[in-house]
Design an enzyme around this catalytic site. Sequence first.
Site, mmCIF file in Angstrom:
data_model
loop_
_atom_site.group_PDB
_atom_site.id
_atom_site.type_symbol
_atom_site.label_atom_id
_atom_site.label_comp_id
_atom_site.label_asym_id
_atom_site.label_seq_id
_atom_site.Cartn_x
_atom_site.Cartn_y
_atom_site.Cartn_z
ATOM 1 N N ASN A 132 0.586 -1.367 0.092
ATOM 2 C CA ASN A 132 -0.344 -0.001 -0.040
ATOM 3 C C ASN A 132 0.904 0.623 -0.076
ATOM 4 O O ASN A 132 1.848 0.857 0.518
ATOM 5 C CB ASN A 132 -0.621 0.029 1.441
ATOM 6 C CG ASN A 132 -1.977 1.355 1.284
ATOM 7 O OD1 ASN A 132 -2.397 0.847 0.418
ATOM 8 N ND2 ASN A 132 -2.015 2.046 1.742
ATOM 9 N N GLU A 195 -0.461 0.644 -4.956
ATOM 10 C CA GLU A 195 -1.003 2.160 -5.938
ATOM 11 C C GLU A 195 0.369 2.415 -6.836
ATOM 12 O O GLU A 195 0.558 3.174 -7.363
ATOM 13 C CB GLU A 195 -1.098 3.051 -4.362
ATOM 14 C CG GLU A 195 -2.526 3.293 -4.017
ATOM 15 C CD GLU A 195 -2.880 2.421 -2.912
ATOM 16 O OE1 GLU A 195 -1.535 1.592 -2.035
ATOM 17 O OE2 GLU A 195 -3.728 2.198 -2.056
ATOM 18 N N ASP A 243 -5.860 21.844 6.573
ATOM 19 C CA ASP A 243 -5.656 21.350 6.091
ATOM 20 C C ASP A 243 -6.598 22.132 4.869
ATOM 21 O O ASP A 243 -6.185 23.214 4.460
ATOM 22 C CB ASP A 243 -6.903 20.071 6.470
ATOM 23 C CG ASP A 243 -6.381 18.363 6.398
ATOM 24 O OD1 ASP A 243 -6.266 19.273 4.238
ATOM 25 O OD2 ASP A 243 -6.460 17.530 6.501
HETATM 26 MN MN MN Z 1 -4.763 1.578 -0.511
#
Ligand code: MN
Length: 418
Positions: A132, A195, A243
């Site tokens: 990941n 990814e 953010d």
């Molecule tokens: Mn993922």
Amino acid sequence: MSFREFLKPEVVVEEEVSPEYEVAAILHRNQERTVLFNRVRGSELRVAGNVVASREGMCRALGTDVGGYLKHVAEAERRRGRLVEVEAEEAPAYQRASSLDALPVLKHYRGDAGRYITSGVVIAEDEELGRNASVHRMLVLDSSKMVIRLVERHLHTYYTRALERGEPLEVAVAVGVHPAVMFASAYPLELRRDELEFASAILQKPLRVVRGRRVGVMVPADAEVVIEGRITPEMHPEGPFTDITGTYDSVRLQPVVEVLGVYHREDAIYHALLPAGVEHRLFMGMPREPGIYVKASEVARVRQVALTTGGCSWLHAAVAIEKRAEDEPRKVIEAVMEAHPSVKHVVVVDSDIDVFNPRELEFAIATRFQADRDMVVFRNMRGSSLDPSAQKSGRTAKLGIDATIPLGERDAHRRAEL
Ligand code: MN
């Protein structure tokens, strides 16, 4: 596929600048331009920001253009990419051993909790789930500890599984990667999909990776900087942090990362991603648009999708359709809210409206929308924790606006020709 091959500075700052507020302020003033800082106080590394400074720039980085973007990425999602493992000697990312203190980590805004790494692609591996990669902000606590914001998505699952085995989670953090790697890491792929491989699928080029020195994960071999560490069971307050909306996110207890090693290229360039800046919004918002496109395409002929910049590239969606039936806009509104649960307001327009142009969108609402007929309000929905007007629980009201011309009334809406 490297950061520096894509990097094209448009502004070069030669004088020494402070990593506290000053670099952030210069990036803020130059949002549409890539800035390279040659001397940042307290670090040997150079700093680059606004590396992807427009939608066009992001599309270029992904090997497409604005018109082709949605299909390009949606198709890449169905392909497999290819990782090529190289030896440590062939990996620029590991040319120099360094330390956390040596990195030019920025403090961005007054009121932020401290110095934050904002462009880190965090890579983890799990025997069952595979690899990941995801983007997380990290607050530097001292020379060997950081606290990482783990939203309850994939990396959080990896972390929880490691803790259940009684182990911390080993991670590598790559800073300064090709925009396709960063984009792929911010993309809402399914769990169990890699990814890094997706980044390769987008560009249809192999991605060079190298085995981490002290952690059992693969790292992009051409990264500018690599931080190896492990996410521990220890918790520490994280925030306040500015953010995507440009407002302060709240303080939460989040996991501590113990740093095991820091490495970088000779002459490394540190990627500074300005919170709430154009680049942050592009990397967070654009990866959500192809999924909206795919979902909305199940109910209508979709021409374009935008998470608009005025909506912080997160809370507002505009969708242009080729309307064939009067109930399509309503179905599109629901599909968008399902595909991107953080969205709060959805506007559906006809395909003659440019969804990237706020004046065009407002024109459509002004001349094609009747509030008693074309509006749908949803109450008590799951929304975004980043919206300060939402309830503490994250519940929120939502609005859908059908600003398309009724099928039988096209003549009354004919736009003047010169
Ligand atoms: Mn993922």
